[in-house]
Design a protein around this motif. Structure first.
Motif, PDB file in Angstrom:
ATOM      1  N   ILE A  87      15.677   8.274   6.547  1.00 35.67           N
ATOM      2  CA  ILE A  87      14.220   8.321   6.471  1.00 35.67           C
ATOM      3  C   ILE A  87      13.784   9.777   6.613  1.00 35.67           C
ATOM      4  O   ILE A  87      14.218  10.456   7.547  1.00 35.67           O
ATOM      5  CB  ILE A  87      13.589   7.479   7.596  1.00 35.67           C
ATOM      6  N   PRO A  88      12.956  10.288   5.721  1.00 35.66           N
ATOM      7  CA  PRO A  88      12.529  11.690   5.842  1.00 35.66           C
ATOM      8  C   PRO A  88      11.891  11.981   7.197  1.00 35.66           C
ATOM      9  O   PRO A  88      11.233  11.121   7.798  1.00 35.66           O
ATOM     10  CB  PRO A  88      11.488  11.838   4.712  1.00 35.66           C
ATOM     11  N   MET A  89      12.099  13.194   7.684  1.00 36.20           N
ATOM     12  CA  MET A  89      11.529  13.617   8.969  1.00 36.20           C
ATOM     13  C   MET A  89      10.026  13.359   9.023  1.00 36.20           C
ATOM     14  O   MET A  89       9.487  12.843  10.005  1.00 36.20           O
ATOM     15  CB  MET A  89      11.792  15.108   9.182  1.00 36.20           C
ATOM     16  N   GLN A  90       9.331  13.725   7.946  1.00 38.71           N
ATOM     17  CA  GLN A  90       7.874  13.593   7.921  1.00 38.71           C
ATOM     18  C   GLN A  90       7.459  12.126   8.059  1.00 38.71           C
ATOM     19  O   GLN A  90       6.457  11.820   8.715  1.00 38.71           O
ATOM     20  CB  GLN A  90       7.313  14.184   6.630  1.00 38.71           C
ATOM     21  N   SER A  91       8.218  11.230   7.450  1.00 38.18           N
ATOM     22  CA  SER A  91       7.918   9.797   7.522  1.00 38.18           C
ATOM     23  C   SER A  91       8.150   9.268   8.932  1.00 38.18           C
ATOM     24  O   SER A  91       7.386   8.409   9.413  1.00 38.18           O
ATOM     25  CB  SER A  91       8.791   9.026   6.534  1.00 38.18           C
ATOM     26  N   ARG A  92       9.181   9.754   9.599  1.00 41.38           N
ATOM     27  CA  ARG A  92       9.460   9.310  10.971  1.00 41.38           C
ATOM     28  C   ARG A  92       8.365   9.760  11.928  1.00 41.38           C
ATOM     29  O   ARG A  92       7.973   9.022  12.837  1.00 41.38           O
ATOM     30  CB  ARG A  92      10.821   9.853  11.416  1.00 41.38           C
TER      31      ARG A  92
ATOM     32  N   SER B 281       4.471  15.536  -5.081  1.00 38.33           N
ATOM     33  CA  SER B 281       5.621  14.647  -5.256  1.00 38.33           C
ATOM     34  C   SER B 281       6.406  14.459  -3.958  1.00 38.33           C
ATOM     35  O   SER B 281       6.879  13.357  -3.672  1.00 38.33           O
ATOM     36  CB  SER B 281       6.537  15.178  -6.363  1.00 38.33           C
ATOM     37  N   GLU B 282       6.541  15.519  -3.160  1.00 35.19           N
ATOM     38  CA  GLU B 282       7.246  15.385  -1.889  1.00 35.19           C
ATOM     39  C   GLU B 282       6.447  14.526  -0.924  1.00 35.19           C
ATOM     40  O   GLU B 282       6.997  13.635  -0.257  1.00 35.19           O
ATOM     41  CB  GLU B 282       7.511  16.762  -1.271  1.00 35.19           C
ATOM     42  N   ILE B 283       5.146  14.778  -0.820  1.00 39.29           N
ATOM     43  CA  ILE B 283       4.299  13.987   0.068  1.00 39.29           C
ATOM     44  C   ILE B 283       4.331  12.519  -0.343  1.00 39.29           C
ATOM     45  O   ILE B 283       4.317  11.622   0.506  1.00 39.29           O
ATOM     46  CB  ILE B 283       2.865  14.553   0.075  1.00 39.29           C
ATOM     47  N   ALA B 284       4.390  12.261  -1.647  1.00 41.49           N
ATOM     48  CA  ALA B 284       4.488  10.882  -2.133  1.00 41.49           C
ATOM     49  C   ALA B 284       5.720  10.184  -1.566  1.00 41.49           C
ATOM     50  O   ALA B 284       5.662   9.017  -1.158  1.00 41.49           O
ATOM     51  CB  ALA B 284       4.524  10.868  -3.664  1.00 41.49           C
ATOM     52  N   GLU B 285       6.845  10.892  -1.511  1.00 39.88           N
ATOM     53  CA  GLU B 285       8.084  10.329  -0.971  1.00 39.88           C
ATOM     54  C   GLU B 285       7.927  10.002   0.516  1.00 39.88           C
ATOM     55  O   GLU B 285       8.403   8.965   0.994  1.00 39.88           O
ATOM     56  CB  GLU B 285       9.248  11.299  -1.170  1.00 39.88           C
ATOM     57  N   TYR B 286       7.265  10.890   1.259  1.00 42.42           N
ATOM     58  CA  TYR B 286       7.093  10.674   2.698  1.00 42.42           C
ATOM     59  C   TYR B 286       6.201   9.469   2.966  1.00 42.42           C
ATOM     60  O   TYR B 286       6.439   8.696   3.905  1.00 42.42           O
ATOM     61  CB  TYR B 286       6.493  11.911   3.364  1.00 42.42           C
ATOM     62  N   ILE B 287       5.169   9.303   2.145  1.00 45.22           N
ATOM     63  CA  ILE B 287       4.244   8.187   2.320  1.00 45.22           C
ATOM     64  C   ILE B 287       4.920   6.867   1.923  1.00 45.22           C
ATOM     65  O   ILE B 287       4.715   5.834   2.578  1.00 45.22           O
ATOM     66  CB  ILE B 287       2.952   8.449   1.526  1.00 45.22           C
TER      67      ILE B 287
ATOM     68  N   HIS C 163       0.802  -1.224   0.000  1.00 40.63           N
ATOM     69  CA  HIS C 163       0.000   0.000   0.000  1.00 40.63           C
ATOM     70  C   HIS C 163       0.836   1.276   0.000  1.00 40.63           C
ATOM     71  O   HIS C 163       0.431   2.281  -0.570  1.00 40.63           O
ATOM     72  CB  HIS C 163      -0.987   0.015   1.176  1.00 40.63           C
ATOM     73  N   SER C 164       2.024   1.236   0.619  1.00 38.64           N
ATOM     74  CA  SER C 164       2.848   2.450   0.617  1.00 38.64           C
ATOM     75  C   SER C 164       3.375   2.749  -0.786  1.00 38.64           C
ATOM     76  O   SER C 164       3.458   3.918  -1.192  1.00 38.64           O
ATOM     77  CB  SER C 164       4.007   2.327   1.614  1.00 38.64           C
ATOM     78  N   GLU C 165       3.703   1.710  -1.551  1.00 36.49           N
ATOM     79  CA  GLU C 165       4.169   1.916  -2.924  1.00 36.49           C
ATOM     80  C   GLU C 165       3.026   2.320  -3.852  1.00 36.49           C
ATOM     81  O   GLU C 165       3.216   3.146  -4.749  1.00 36.49           O
ATOM     82  CB  GLU C 165       4.845   0.642  -3.425  1.00 36.49           C
ATOM     83  N   ILE C 166       1.842   1.749  -3.638  1.00 30.85           N
ATOM     84  CA  ILE C 166       0.681   2.155  -4.431  1.00 30.85           C
ATOM     85  C   ILE C 166       0.351   3.617  -4.171  1.00 30.85           C
ATOM     86  O   ILE C 166       0.094   4.391  -5.090  1.00 30.85           O
ATOM     87  CB  ILE C 166      -0.536   1.258  -4.115  1.00 30.85           C
ATOM     88  N   GLY C 167       0.380   4.003  -2.896  1.00 30.61           N
ATOM     89  CA  GLY C 167       0.129   5.400  -2.546  1.00 30.61           C
ATOM     90  C   GLY C 167       1.144   6.328  -3.186  1.00 30.61           C
ATOM     91  O   GLY C 167       0.791   7.411  -3.676  1.00 30.61           O
ATOM     92  N   TYR C 168       2.403   5.899  -3.179  1.00 30.68           N
ATOM     93  CA  TYR C 168       3.454   6.694  -3.819  1.00 30.68           C
ATOM     94  C   TYR C 168       3.156   6.888  -5.299  1.00 30.68           C
ATOM     95  O   TYR C 168       3.269   8.007  -5.821  1.00 30.68           O
ATOM     96  CB  TYR C 168       4.807   6.000  -3.628  1.00 30.68           C
ATOM     97  N   ARG C 169       2.764   5.819  -5.980  1.00 30.00           N
ATOM     98  CA  ARG C 169       2.505   5.916  -7.419  1.00 30.00           C
ATOM     99  C   ARG C 169       1.314   6.835  -7.704  1.00 30.00           C
ATOM    100  O   ARG C 169       1.326   7.594  -8.680  1.00 30.00           O
ATOM    101  CB  ARG C 169       2.268   4.526  -8.012  1.00 30.00           C
ATOM    102  N   ILE C 170       0.288   6.762  -6.858  1.00 29.97           N
ATOM    103  CA  ILE C 170      -0.880   7.631  -7.048  1.00 29.97           C
ATOM    104  C   ILE C 170      -0.489   9.100  -6.901  1.00 29.97           C
ATOM    105  O   ILE C 170      -0.789   9.939  -7.744  1.00 29.97           O
ATOM    106  CB  ILE C 170      -1.993   7.279  -6.042  1.00 29.97           C
ATOM    107  N   LEU C 171       0.188   9.408  -5.806  1.00 35.61           N
ATOM    108  CA  LEU C 171       0.468  10.810  -5.477  1.00 35.61           C
ATOM    109  C   LEU C 171       1.609  11.390  -6.302  1.00 35.61           C
ATOM    110  O   LEU C 171       1.633  12.599  -6.555  1.00 35.61           O
ATOM    111  CB  LEU C 171       0.780  10.933  -3.987  1.00 35.61           C
TER     112      LEU C 171
END
Length: 208
Positions: free
Chosen positions: A148-153, A121-127, A106-114
């Motif tokens: 790991i990006p700050m937002q992801s942590r 594009s930045e939010i996609a990387e964090y997700i 699901h994290s990769e699918i979310g990345y591809r969508i966003l």
């Protein structure tokens, strides 16, 4: 002066999608609505995680645009579950190895969508990175520590905490606020950024 103008422009574009009535916003909202219709728990969870991410941004004294970004990251973090089979998504017991493997997509699918939306594009990387672990044993890339990006942590902590207290981990007991805080501390330095766990437990949980 050039740097200041660049930063202002970046902030403007980062906020544009969520403040305007554009087609891309409508598309993302449609995907979210469809996901929530598949599983009502996902809406409650996403909104709760969004609020926790916002609270972390405030506790860390981040800028207003970064706090807004964190709220949006929390709201959108599970958008990729739109691509997960409903039988797996709604299963009440422990997932099989194959089902767990599918859920991890699901994290990769979310990345591809966003990532198809320039403003996201930045939010996609964090997700994409929100299931990475501090010790490098997470997925999908096996990132470690400050890789790991700050937002992801931040998102990882908020996501896990809400899952512990809300009953989303259907094969495990629901934890109290205090028990969930202790669980986060036990996993600080392995699963989670230890500094952010400290802030979350001492400043965010204190105000919940």
């Amino acid at each position: 002066i050039t740097d200041v103008l660049k930063k202002a422009e970046d902030n403007m574009y980062r906020n544009k999608l969520f403040e305007g009535p554009g087609m891309r916003e409508k598309t993302i909202n449609l995907i979210l609505t469809t996901l929530y219709e598949k599983n009502a728990r996902e809406e409650r969870h996403s909104r709760s995680v969004s609020e926790l991410c916002e609270a972390m941004g405030i506790a860390l004294d981040l800028s207003a645009d970064r706090i807004t970004e964190l709220k949006n990251v929390g709201l959108l973090h599970d958008i990729g579950k739109i691509g997960i089979d409903e039988g797996v998504l709604n299963k009440t017991g422990r997932l099989s190895d194959e089902e767990r493997k599918e859920m991890k997509k699901h994290s990769e699918i979310g990345y591809r969508i966003l990532s198809t939306v320039n403003d996201l594009s930045e939010i996609a990387e964090y997700i994409l990175a929100h299931h990475e672990r501090w010790d490098g044993t997470g997925y999908p890339k096996g990132l470690k520590g400050n890789e790991i990006p700050m937002q992801s942590r931040i998102l990882a902590i908020a996501d896990s905490y809400d899952s512990m207290i809300s009953g989303r981990r259907t094969y495990k007991d629901i934890l109290s606020k205090e028990e969930a805080g202790e669980e986060l501390k036990r996993n600080a330095g392995t699963r989670f950024d230890p500094d952010y766990v400290k802030v979350f437990v001492e400043k965010v949980l204190f105000n919940l």
